[in-house]
Write a protein that holds these residues in place. Sequence first.
Motif, short mmCIF file in Angstrom:
data_model
loop_
_atom_site.label_atom_id
_atom_site.label_comp_id
_atom_site.label_asym_id
_atom_site.label_seq_id
_atom_site.Cartn_x
_atom_site.Cartn_y
_atom_site.Cartn_z
N VAL A 29 0.84 -1.21 0.00
CA VAL A 29 0.00 0.00 0.00
C VAL A 29 0.87 1.25 0.00
O VAL A 29 0.62 2.20 -0.77
N ASN A 30 1.89 1.27 0.84
CA ASN A 30 2.77 2.44 0.90
C ASN A 30 3.53 2.63 -0.42
O ASN A 30 3.74 3.76 -0.88
N GLY A 31 3.93 1.51 -1.04
CA GLY A 31 4.61 1.62 -2.33
C GLY A 31 3.69 2.16 -3.41
O GLY A 31 4.09 2.99 -4.24
N ALA A 32 2.42 1.72 -3.39
CA ALA A 32 1.46 2.22 -4.37
C ALA A 32 1.19 3.71 -4.15
O ALA A 32 1.03 4.47 -5.12
N LYS A 33 1.15 4.15 -2.89
CA LYS A 33 0.95 5.58 -2.61
C LYS A 33 2.13 6.40 -3.11
O LYS A 33 1.94 7.52 -3.63
N ALA A 34 3.33 5.86 -2.96
CA ALA A 34 4.50 6.58 -3.47
C ALA A 34 4.45 6.69 -4.99
O ALA A 34 4.79 7.74 -5.57
N GLN A 35 4.01 5.62 -5.67
CA GLN A 35 3.84 5.69 -7.12
C GLN A 35 2.78 6.71 -7.51
O GLN A 35 2.91 7.40 -8.53
N LEU A 36 1.73 6.82 -6.69
CA LEU A 36 0.68 7.80 -6.96
C LEU A 36 1.24 9.23 -6.89
O LEU A 36 0.92 10.07 -7.74
N SER A 37 2.07 9.50 -5.90
CA SER A 37 2.68 10.83 -5.79
C SER A 37 3.60 11.11 -6.97
O SER A 37 3.58 12.22 -7.54
#
Length: 424
Positions: A309-317
Amino acid sequence: MNGIFRLLAIIGGCWAANAVTAPATEFQTDKSVSKPSDLVVAIRATMLNHPMLKGKHSEVNVQEYAVSTAKAARYPSLSLAVDNVDDDYDRATLRLDQPLWAFGKIDNAIDIAESRVDTEHWRLLDIQRQLLEDTATSYAKIEGIKQRAEVAQHNIEAHTGYYERIERRHKGALSSEVDVRLAHARLLQAQTELQSIEGELAVAQADLLALTQVQVSTEENVSPVLTNLPSVDHIERLAITKGADIGLKKQLLQIISLEVKSEKLAVLPTLSFRMEKDILDHPNNDGLRVGLSLEARLDGMGFSAMGRVNGAKAQLSAAQYDLDNTIVEMRRRVSSLMLTRQVQKQLINVQKPTVEAMQETLASFLRQYETGRKSWLEVLNTQRELNTLQSQLVQSENDWLVLSLRVAALSGGLDHLAGLNQDE
């Protein structure tokens, strides 16, 4: 000297005047022609025949099949398990699971698959726009080269006339052998220039053929209607709202948002209706078993899911920053193209009276040569300078045309020529 002062006065007056015409408020299309123009035929040939587009259409089909695969998760699943763990019996179990409630996991997977189809459509539009721009500009460059060839041909005709004229004067002992040789040398230079331009034309036509994949006519000039562009602010808004690159980045941002949601939903259970049947002899074989099943999987005590989840949020940013950067780059590109186009227009308005003044100067020098006040070298030098100015004017007009087509293609103003519909 009077001719030189007059030339400088004309140039200064043109720079002082505001030569830029008022921009249009919207793209215009030429509806007066019933049959497609040569440019439209060339563009649609590229859209139909270019192998890059054929490959991209296949990639769109691949993603559409992926949507069908994602939707199939709503249907029952049939599985068969066979083992001989028990020393006395072989076991085989036939199982059917029908998902009843997946807490949004299936719907989200379908949304991701459909978004990826939209992404491929944006990629396809991006390639179509690029090929559309390349075809239109290649066609326009051929038009400019042909116009330069016409100028070079007129230059040859002028030098041919000068050469024949000086030969007659030489036979009458009114000019020297040196003047004849000089006129012949300038004639050869003019012919060499035309041969060079014809070589450029052959290369440009080969470039266009590489895009269209078939021979197309390039006899018609580009319609002036296509160069009627809206204001800079309106062009910028169109480029941002209709730009394929920006649309692609927005679609990728949406996919990553759905992937973040998918990672959050992955830890939730799935409620299914289950039917089981043992199909081999077994002491516990009690017929068909029916019931509800609730299954969930938590890898690494939940830390694996948290990391995803944290990795996907970083990709979103990162995707959001990429979108912002693309918008800034689009504004910069539109501003640069429009400014360069404006400079070219001002340059054209200066060059036109300069060419006219040089034509008058050449005529004056010819008259003065007849009276012995100007040398033959001055006449030929003036002709060469006139040819240079005419070639520069034609090149500036063609550069302005190419810039106009680039801006129009960038903001979707040429989509109708290729039969593209962004809404679809």
